[in-house]
Design a protein around this motif. Structure first.
Motif, PDB file in Angstrom:
ATOM      1  N   GLU A  91     -62.903  94.979 -50.330  1.00 44.10           N
ATOM      2  CA  GLU A  91     -62.014  95.818 -49.543  1.00 44.10           C
ATOM      3  C   GLU A  91     -61.757  95.026 -48.269  1.00 44.10           C
ATOM      4  O   GLU A  91     -62.704  94.657 -47.557  1.00 44.10           O
ATOM      5  CB  GLU A  91     -62.678  97.143 -49.172  1.00 44.10           C
ATOM      6  CG  GLU A  91     -62.941  98.049 -50.332  1.00 44.10           C
ATOM      7  CD  GLU A  91     -61.686  98.670 -50.907  1.00 44.10           C
ATOM      8  OE1 GLU A  91     -60.745  98.969 -50.154  1.00 44.10           O
ATOM      9  OE2 GLU A  91     -61.652  98.841 -52.133  1.00 44.10           O
ATOM     10  N   VAL A  92     -60.493  94.744 -47.996  1.00 41.43           N
ATOM     11  CA  VAL A  92     -60.141  93.941 -46.829  1.00 41.43           C
ATOM     12  C   VAL A  92     -59.162  94.717 -45.955  1.00 41.43           C
ATOM     13  O   VAL A  92     -58.170  95.251 -46.451  1.00 41.43           O
ATOM     14  CB  VAL A  92     -59.510  92.594 -47.244  1.00 41.43           C
ATOM     15  CG1 VAL A  92     -59.111  91.781 -46.018  1.00 41.43           C
ATOM     16  CG2 VAL A  92     -60.484  91.792 -48.109  1.00 41.43           C
ATOM     17  N   GLU A  93     -59.465  94.777 -44.662  1.00 45.94           N
ATOM     18  CA  GLU A  93     -58.537  95.352 -43.684  1.00 45.94           C
ATOM     19  C   GLU A  93     -57.712  94.198 -43.119  1.00 45.94           C
ATOM     20  O   GLU A  93     -58.235  93.347 -42.402  1.00 45.94           O
ATOM     21  CB  GLU A  93     -59.292  96.058 -42.559  1.00 45.94           C
ATOM     22  CG  GLU A  93     -58.349  96.652 -41.529  1.00 45.94           C
ATOM     23  CD  GLU A  93     -59.071  97.370 -40.400  1.00 45.94           C
ATOM     24  OE1 GLU A  93     -58.365  97.916 -39.542  1.00 45.94           O
ATOM     25  OE2 GLU A  93     -60.315  97.384 -40.376  1.00 45.94           O
ATOM     26  N   PHE A  94     -56.448  94.164 -43.471  1.00 54.17           N
ATOM     27  CA  PHE A  94     -55.540  93.125 -42.988  1.00 54.17           C
ATOM     28  C   PHE A  94     -54.896  93.581 -41.688  1.00 54.17           C
ATOM     29  O   PHE A  94     -54.547  94.756 -41.533  1.00 54.17           O
ATOM     30  CB  PHE A  94     -54.460  92.834 -44.035  1.00 54.17           C
ATOM     31  CG  PHE A  94     -54.998  92.128 -45.250  1.00 54.17           C
ATOM     32  CD1 PHE A  94     -55.182  90.750 -45.251  1.00 54.17           C
ATOM     33  CD2 PHE A  94     -55.340  92.839 -46.391  1.00 54.17           C
ATOM     34  CE1 PHE A  94     -55.691  90.096 -46.373  1.00 54.17           C
ATOM     35  CE2 PHE A  94     -55.840  92.194 -47.520  1.00 54.17           C
ATOM     36  CZ  PHE A  94     -56.019  90.824 -47.504  1.00 54.17           C
ATOM     37  N   VAL A  95     -54.737  92.639 -40.744  1.00 57.38           N
ATOM     38  CA  VAL A  95     -54.200  92.962 -39.422  1.00 57.38           C
ATOM     39  C   VAL A  95     -53.065  92.011 -39.052  1.00 57.38           C
ATOM     40  O   VAL A  95     -52.961  90.905 -39.585  1.00 57.38           O
ATOM     41  CB  VAL A  95     -55.304  92.889 -38.343  1.00 57.38           C
ATOM     42  CG1 VAL A  95     -56.384  93.927 -38.599  1.00 57.38           C
ATOM     43  CG2 VAL A  95     -55.923  91.512 -38.265  1.00 57.38           C
TER      44      VAL A  95
END
Length: 63
Positions: A38-42
């Motif tokens: 699970e990756v939070e992209f910014v």
């Protein structure tokens, strides 16, 4: 091996909001039934673009 809190970048476009080279942080590692993250992209300002489940070929470790 990529682990929680590692900084990664996408190796390809993953959605309309996530282009190749987009940076993010791993927030969870899945091991079953296969390895996934699970990756939070910014964006460049640190604002969240999306949180996606990705696979090892979708991301590259930066740190």
């Amino acid at each position: 091996m990529i682990k929680e809190y590692d900084v990664v970048k996408s190796t390809k476009a993953l959605s309309d909001a996530i282009a190749a080279g987009c940076k993010g942080a791993v927030v969870m590692v899945h091991t079953e039934p296969t390895i996934g993250y699970e990756v939070e992209f910014v964006d460049d300002n640190g604002e969240t673009l999306d949180v996606l489940t990705v696979y090892p070929d979708d991301i590259q470790l930066l740190n």
